[in-house]
Design a protein around this motif. Structure first.
Motif, mmCIF file in Angstrom:
data_model
loop_
_atom_site.group_PDB
_atom_site.id
_atom_site.type_symbol
_atom_site.label_atom_id
_atom_site.label_comp_id
_atom_site.label_asym_id
_atom_site.label_seq_id
_atom_site.Cartn_x
_atom_site.Cartn_y
_atom_site.Cartn_z
ATOM 1 N N GLY A 18 -49.429 20.766 37.561
ATOM 2 C CA GLY A 18 -48.606 21.202 38.682
ATOM 3 C C GLY A 18 -47.137 20.885 38.540
ATOM 4 O O GLY A 18 -46.378 21.015 39.509
ATOM 5 N N ALA A 19 -46.705 20.487 37.356
ATOM 6 C CA ALA A 19 -45.275 20.216 37.155
ATOM 7 C C ALA A 19 -44.492 21.523 37.220
ATOM 8 O O ALA A 19 -45.004 22.593 36.902
ATOM 9 N N THR A 72 -45.541 10.447 38.700
ATOM 10 C CA THR A 72 -45.916 11.530 39.607
ATOM 11 C C THR A 72 -44.814 11.808 40.620
ATOM 12 O O THR A 72 -44.203 10.902 41.179
ATOM 13 N N ARG A 73 -44.560 13.093 40.830
ATOM 14 C CA ARG A 73 -43.598 13.606 41.806
ATOM 15 C C ARG A 73 -42.164 13.146 41.537
ATOM 16 O O ARG A 73 -41.312 13.169 42.429
ATOM 17 N N ALA A 74 -41.904 12.699 40.326
ATOM 18 C CA ALA A 74 -40.525 12.355 39.986
ATOM 19 C C ALA A 74 -39.694 13.621 39.875
ATOM 20 O O ALA A 74 -40.173 14.653 39.399
ATOM 21 N N PHE A 98 -47.367 12.779 34.846
ATOM 22 C CA PHE A 98 -46.203 13.523 35.334
ATOM 23 C C PHE A 98 -46.627 14.588 36.350
ATOM 24 O O PHE A 98 -45.889 15.546 36.569
ATOM 25 N N SER A 99 -47.782 14.427 36.965
ATOM 26 C CA SER A 99 -48.289 15.440 37.894
ATOM 27 C C SER A 99 -47.308 15.656 39.038
ATOM 28 O O SER A 99 -46.809 14.706 39.654
ATOM 29 N N GLY A 100 -47.048 16.938 39.336
ATOM 30 C CA GLY A 100 -46.150 17.265 40.437
ATOM 31 C C GLY A 100 -44.695 16.953 40.182
ATOM 32 O O GLY A 100 -43.863 17.070 41.098
ATOM 33 N N ALA A 143 -48.960 24.184 35.671
ATOM 34 C CA ALA A 143 -47.511 24.016 35.528
ATOM 35 C C ALA A 143 -46.816 25.361 35.676
ATOM 36 O O ALA A 143 -47.373 26.411 35.350
ATOM 37 N N GLN A 144 -45.589 25.317 36.186
ATOM 38 C CA GLN A 144 -44.824 26.551 36.416
ATOM 39 C C GLN A 144 -43.557 26.521 35.567
ATOM 40 O O GLN A 144 -42.753 25.596 35.668
ATOM 41 N N PHE A 145 -43.397 27.563 34.738
ATOM 42 C CA PHE A 145 -42.232 27.682 33.864
ATOM 43 C C PHE A 145 -41.421 28.892 34.347
ATOM 44 O O PHE A 145 -41.638 30.022 33.922
#
Length: 410
Positions: free
Chosen positions: A326-327, A277-279, A300-302, A351-353
């Motif tokens: 939310g990645a 997370t948040r990596a 892998f959230s955020g 998630a945002q692409f």
């Protein structure tokens, strides 16, 4: 020849040359005493050139290893002389290029001026030589310290690596933290990468699955063996998850020591849980090629994928829950080429692409649930190959936002 003797020889040679240069009025004055037919200037120039060439050749023949200190000093003197000569030339040009008057004879005042200038130049050259010697000594000291730091690092590395290979879980955990702190303290990026490679290699080791339930009619011996294997598995899994948390902590934006820019090789690794997370995957290469996500939650959230390369080529998602909630995919290359989604849940909700390249070419969706829609749909550009993969997916497995569905494709 000792370093001190070479330096002294260079200083003496330079001082002699400086005295000759400063006492230039003596040269034409002496030349007048020679017969007119004797080309004194040519002979003098030839002699000086011969001495320089022979000296340079002999020095080069003796040269082995680092640059001889004498050459450094002579080079510094040459640079200083060039600067002074340039300044004199500029002043000479500004004054209208006045001619050079050669004295018929040397008066006591001329000799006194020559001596004064000679002492000033020799003092200046001595100061330059002292600076060069001081710099060289400092460089040698720094190299000695660097070698000592590398030696100490190697000793710590060997000790931490031995702990990681222990049969006792507590010792292996100590080895994980020792390697992590050693990577934090590494004097070079290469040595830091070496520590990271060992941690990743541990994750790539063969990993037996958790023992299944015992049959109702199991014997006491079978129950004892099952308990032993379960404890060994739990200990092994704890070490593996500690490595993942350790890596993630140093990939976050607020990490005291950042490992961003390093490479992480998870090729073929079996994941039954793990916290990413948040990596921030901003640079370097993170390789999940043929990784196997079997059980548990891999989160892998955020996470932010804004640089470098993250590779899930032919990874298998068979039973775990993998969250990309939310990645942000904003500038990196994330490759799911040929990935197989045959069970479990992979969640891209929110998630945002918005940049970079995300590739699902030849990905297979045959079971489980892969969700890009949910309550908060993924946004931005549809990843490459996703529409084509959706057209071949088993119904109900792949959930896409309306604007990404194959029927809405141009």
């Amino acid at each position: 020849m000792p370093l001190r003797d070479r330096a002294a020889g260079a200083v003496i040679a330079g001082a002699a040359g400086a005295l000759t240069w400063v006492a230039w009025p003596l040269v034409p004055f002496t030349a007048r005493l020679l017969p007119d037919a004797l080309p004194a200037g040519r002979l003098l120039a030839g002699a000086v050139l011969a001495v320089v060439v022979v000296g340079a050749w002999k020095t080069w023949r003796r040269q082995k290893g680092p640059v001889w200190l004498g050459w450094l000093i002579l080079g510094a003197w040459g640079a200083a002389a060039a600067v002074v000569a340039g300044m004199v030339a500029v002043v000479w040009l500004l004054l209208g290029s006045p001619g050079l008057e050669v004295p018929e004879r040397l008066s006591p005042q001329n000799l006194d001026a020559i001596a004064t200038r000679a002492f000033a130049v020799v003092a200046g050259l001595g100061a330059v030589a002292a600076l060069v010697i001081s710099y060289r000594r400092q460089r040698l000291t720094e190299k000695a310290e660097e070698r000592e730091n590398t030696r100490l690092f190697t000793e710590r590395f060997e000790g931490a690596s031995e702990k990681l290979g222990s049969e006792h879980a507590a010792v292996r955990l100590a080895g994980v933290h020792a390697l992590a702190h050693l990577a934090d303290d590494a004097p070079t990026q290469q040595l830091r990468q070496m520590c990271i490679d060992v941690l990743c290699a541990y994750l790539r080791m063969p990993y037996d699955p958790e023992p299944g339930p015992l049959p109702e009619d199991a014997t006491d011996e079978q129950r004892a063996e099952h308990q032993k294997r379960s404890l060994e598995f739990a200990a092994f899994r704890e070490v593996r998850h500690t490595i993942i948390r350790t890596i993630t902590t140093r990939l976050r934006e607020d990490a005291p020591v950042s490992w961003q820019g390093c490479d992480f090789d998870f090729t073929g690794t079996v994941f039954d849980g793990g916290d990413f997370t948040r990596a921030h995957f901003t640079t370097g290469t993170v390789d999940f090629t043929r990784a196997h996500f079997t059980t548990g939650v891999v989160d892998f959230s955020g996470a932010e994928f804004s640089g470098g390369t993250v590779d899930f080529t032919r990874a298998k998602f068979t039973g775990s829950t993998v969250n990309f909630v939310g990645a942000q995919f904003t500038g990196s290359t994330v490759n799911f080429f040929g990935a197989e989604f045959t069970g479990g849940t992979v969640n891209f909700v929110g998630a945002q692409f918005t940049g970079g390249t995300v590739n699902f070419t030849d990905a297979k969706f045959t079971d489980g649930r892969v969700d890009f829609a949910g309550l908060l749909s993924a946004s931005g550009t549809c990843p490459q190959g996703l529409r084509e993969a959706a057209a071949k997916a088993k119904p109900g497995v792949l959930q896409l936002p309306p604007q990404w569905r194959p029927s809405s494709a141009d």
